[in-house]
Motif scaffolding. Structure first.
Motif, short mmCIF file in Angstrom:
data_model
loop_
_atom_site.label_atom_id
_atom_site.label_comp_id
_atom_site.label_asym_id
_atom_site.label_seq_id
_atom_site.Cartn_x
_atom_site.Cartn_y
_atom_site.Cartn_z
N VAL A 153 1.35 13.89 3.86
CA VAL A 153 1.67 12.85 4.92
C VAL A 153 0.48 11.87 4.90
O VAL A 153 -0.54 12.04 5.69
CB VAL A 153 1.86 13.39 6.31
CG1 VAL A 153 2.64 12.36 7.16
CG2 VAL A 153 3.11 14.53 6.01
N VAL A 154 1.00 10.53 4.48
CA VAL A 154 -0.13 9.39 4.49
C VAL A 154 0.24 8.41 5.46
O VAL A 154 1.40 7.80 5.21
CB VAL A 154 -0.22 9.03 3.21
CG1 VAL A 154 -1.50 7.86 2.98
CG2 VAL A 154 -0.79 10.10 2.00
N GLY A 156 2.77 2.31 8.85
CA GLY A 156 3.97 3.19 8.37
C GLY A 156 3.46 4.33 7.68
O GLY A 156 2.15 4.47 7.46
N THR A 157 4.28 5.33 7.43
CA THR A 157 3.86 6.76 6.93
C THR A 157 5.02 7.14 6.06
O THR A 157 6.04 6.82 6.06
CB THR A 157 3.93 7.82 8.43
OG1 THR A 157 2.90 7.07 9.31
CG2 THR A 157 3.41 8.91 7.78
N ILE A 158 4.30 7.95 4.89
CA ILE A 158 5.33 8.53 3.96
C ILE A 158 4.66 9.87 3.83
O ILE A 158 3.56 10.20 3.91
CB ILE A 158 5.24 7.80 2.69
CG1 ILE A 158 3.80 7.48 1.87
CG2 ILE A 158 5.77 6.11 2.77
CD1 ILE A 158 3.86 7.19 0.59
N ALA A 159 5.54 10.73 3.43
CA ALA A 159 5.51 11.93 2.89
C ALA A 159 5.37 11.75 1.20
O ALA A 159 6.42 11.63 0.61
CB ALA A 159 6.35 12.90 3.45
N VAL A 160 4.27 12.23 0.41
CA VAL A 160 4.20 11.93 -0.78
C VAL A 160 4.94 13.09 -1.48
O VAL A 160 4.80 14.30 -1.35
CB VAL A 160 2.53 12.10 -1.50
CG1 VAL A 160 2.52 11.98 -2.87
CG2 VAL A 160 1.79 11.14 -0.47
N PRO A 161 5.98 12.82 -2.49
CA PRO A 161 6.77 13.63 -2.83
C PRO A 161 6.05 14.68 -3.97
O PRO A 161 4.96 14.19 -4.48
CB PRO A 161 7.65 12.76 -3.85
CG PRO A 161 7.79 11.47 -3.21
CD PRO A 161 6.34 11.42 -2.81
N MET A 206 0.84 -1.10 -0.05
CA MET A 206 0.14 0.10 -0.02
C MET A 206 0.82 1.32 0.03
O MET A 206 0.72 2.35 -0.73
CB MET A 206 -0.78 0.01 1.35
CG MET A 206 -1.88 -1.18 1.21
SD MET A 206 -2.97 -1.04 2.68
CE MET A 206 -4.02 0.46 2.34
N LEU A 207 1.82 1.14 0.98
CA LEU A 207 2.72 2.38 0.90
C LEU A 207 3.29 2.50 -0.59
O LEU A 207 3.44 3.81 -0.91
CB LEU A 207 3.81 2.25 1.98
CG LEU A 207 3.20 2.37 3.53
CD1 LEU A 207 4.43 2.09 4.39
CD2 LEU A 207 2.66 3.77 3.81
#
Length: 252
Positions: free
Chosen positions: A89-90, A107-112, A26-27
């Motif tokens: 931030v997802v 988990g968390t990501i910052a979408v570029p 998913m990430l």
């Protein structure tokens, strides 16, 4: 739960591998323009393909297979028509039941392209989880987990969300010990027991130290301008380094 033998260990590890695989898929799929419902659908399909059941659905009748929280949403975000934007931030939180065992990860990501502070927030939260896990040994005070998280947050210029916490897990989604805080609670005198299964999940933020329930009855939100990140692993407590059930396949 407390594992009683290799069968229990294998059960937790099997469930852990499933949720880790779904989390990572998913990430990796997050991109601007997709809705959180589309992202959740991917997770639901993969859970089904792997023979697992969504834990929030079977436990709480949650209206999604996974929890997806964006920006001001800290946790329990309902997948829907919210469109993911560049710079968001997802957070993806995946928990599932497989053959009677439960595992939980996130988990968390910052979408570029994303501002530096957002990438720093994600990095610090992931580091907080790593530091917290090193404190999880049989006989150790539970509050050392929160102490490690809080120390890491402060070192990077962030706050911790004080009314969100980790928990026991294993035969159900939420078990004792409940309330494994993200901060040092000197009044918590509990100690970790050999074989306990825990979900450790630091929540770091830019502004808020508390979250509240949104009107939808599920999503937990902070200040409208707050950003938060969460990383989570399911572990089994040993006398030494814990067994981490939800590592990525490349790290397993």
């Amino acid at each position: 739960m407390t594992v009683e033998g290799q069968h229990d260990i294998d059960g937790i590890l099997n469930a852990g591998r499933v949720v880790a695989r779904v989390r990572d898929a998913m990430l990796s799929a997050v991109e601007p323009g997709m809705t959180t419902a589309e992202l959740d659908h991917l997770g639901a399909q993969l859970l089904d393909r792997l023979g697992a059941k969504s834990a929030p659905r079977v436990t709480y009748n949650f209206p999604g297979a996974t929890c997806i929280s964006v920006n001001e949403e800290a946790a329990h975000g309902i997948p829907g028509d919210r469109i993911i934007q560049a710079g968001d931030v997802v957070n993806v939180d995946v928990s599932a039941e497989l053959d009677g065992y439960f595992a939980d990860t996130g988990g968390t990501i910052a979408v570029p392209p994303a501002a530096r502070v957002k990438a720093k927030l994600c990095h610090a939260t992931e580091l907080a989880l790593k530091n917290a896990i090193t404190e999880a040994r049989a006989g150790a005070p539970i509050n050392r987990i929160g102490q490690a998280i809080q120390r890491t947050a402060r070192a990077h210029g962030f706050k911790v969300i004080m009314n969100l916490a980790g928990h026991g897990i294993g035969r159900s989604l939420h078990e004792e010990p409940e309330g494994i805080a993200c901060f040092y609670d000197r009044l918590d005198t509990r100690r970790l027991q050999l074989g306990q299964v825990l979900a450790i999940e630091p929540f770091l933020s830019t502004k808020s130290t508390q979250v509240k329930e949104a009107d939808d009855g599920w999503t937990l939100v902070g200040h409208p301008e707050n950003l938060s990140a969460q990383f989570e692993h399911t572990i089994i407590v040993t006398r030494g380094a814990p067994i981490v059930a939800t590592l990525s396949e490349a790290c397993g």
